[in-house]
Design an enzyme around this catalytic site. Structure first.
Site: not given
Length: 350
Positions: A91-93, A259-260
């Protein structure tokens, strides 16, 4: 075993999405890799995820990131991501928040300027670049997972909506990508409930119609994400801005664009031949927060052209806290917790 335990937490957010970082209070988990430790929690100790995302301690809109020792020598720490939909491998965040927490709690001592280090996610090593100014982590850039388009502009009949055109990208999870304008949305905060209801219907219809398989991971479960795409605005050479909203099934609209989700958009833009190396996409959320995705290249994996990318954003620390877990409390389910709880506090780097 005594019935009262404590967990040490650092609450953070990136783009509005709250990530609760567990920095202490959990025993060493079985598993030779962070991926295996995540699978152990998923299969045998899911109570920790439910405890921290449900009442009385949390809400489903939050995420939890458990800091664990890295199993690879290149990484300074590992982390396991827990969300309402389960255990995403990336996960980006959550990565932005975990990288900030690693600096704030001293696992990597903060230094002025650019700092580079690696974290170990269930998906593997993630390279981090953090910018520190006057002791403050002002931005973090992390690798996005290699992303690709699985399905391009398919259609599906959705009860209560009609025919919907969608594409499907993989960027750490499978994402349905839909044009918000075609569905009548402007992607403003007042539409949040309507967006959630619409996305729920579309995801349910796609899940009922078909499944998806990753080229190396195989079956990773039903499609869990939908990303609403707003119109693109050219704001500079190689720089595009777009309003965006990510939905997590069931029922959660993310505060950030994720982010994803941003990586999935880059995969679609590349598939359509609209990206050059170095081009940037800034996604803007319902709360006017943003992440910047940068297209860094491609490589071929079988039939798929896979997009390499980075995600840049900022995470803020909200709170440091110890929470008390009282297993005599009828609202606290300790059945899947006793064998992983510890009263040891985390060791900080000197």
């Amino acid at each position: 075993m005594k019935n009262i335990h404590t967990l040490q937490l650092m609450d953070t957010h990136a783009g509005g999405d709250v990530s609760r970082i567990v920095t202490g209070g959990i025993d060493t988990l079985p598993g030779a890799t962070v991926r295996e430790q995540m699978e152990y929690l998923r299969d045998d100790a899911d109570g920790l995820r439910r405890l921290l995302l449900e009442e009385p301690y949390g809400i489903p809109e939050m995420s939890v990131d458990l800091l664990v020792p890295a199993t690879r020598p290149e990484a300074v720490a590992g982390y396991i991501i827990m969300e309402v939909m389960g255990y995403p491998i990336y996960s980006g965040s959550n990565t932005l928040c975990t990288a900030t927490a690693v600096l704030e709690c001293g696992i990597v001592p903060k230094q002025e300027g650019i700092q580079r280090f690696a974290l170990e996610a269930p998906a593997g090593l993630v390279q981090i670049e953090a910018r520190v100014h006057n002791g403050v982590v002002e931005s973090v850039t992390c690798e996005g997972l290699p992303s690709y388009i699985d399905t391009y502009r398919d259609t599906i009949q959705v009860p209560g909506i009609g025919e919907v055109t969608y594409s499907v990208a993989y960027s750490g999870g499978f994402y349905a990508l839909v044009d918000a304008t075609e569905l009548g949305f402007k992607l403003i905060r007042e539409e949040e409930q309507a967006l959630s209801m619409c996305a729920h219907k579309i995801v349910e219809a796609i899940q009922a119609k078909r499944g998806f398989s990753h080229y190396t991971l195989g079956d990773v479960g039903p499609l869990p994400f939908l990303h609403f795409m707003g119109p693109e605005e050219q704001v500079g050479e190689g720089y595009v801005r777009s309003r965006s909203t990510t939905y997590v099934h069931p029922g959660v609209i993310c505060r950030s664009t994720t982010g994803t989700g941003t990586s999935a958009r880059l995969a679609l833009m590349n598939y359509e031949g609209r990206l050059n190396v170095g081009d940037k996409l800034e996604t803007i959320s319902l709360r006017e927060t943003g992440f910047i995705g940068t297209f860094t290249g491609t490589h071929q994996e079988g039939a798929y052209q896979v997009v390499e990318n980075t995600i840049t954003g900022r995470s803020y620390v909200l709170a440091h806290s110890d929470i008390v877990i009282n297993c005599d409390d009828p609202l606290v389910a300790c059945g899947e917790l006793h064998h992983i709880l510890s009263d040891r506090h985390p060791a900080k780097a000197s």
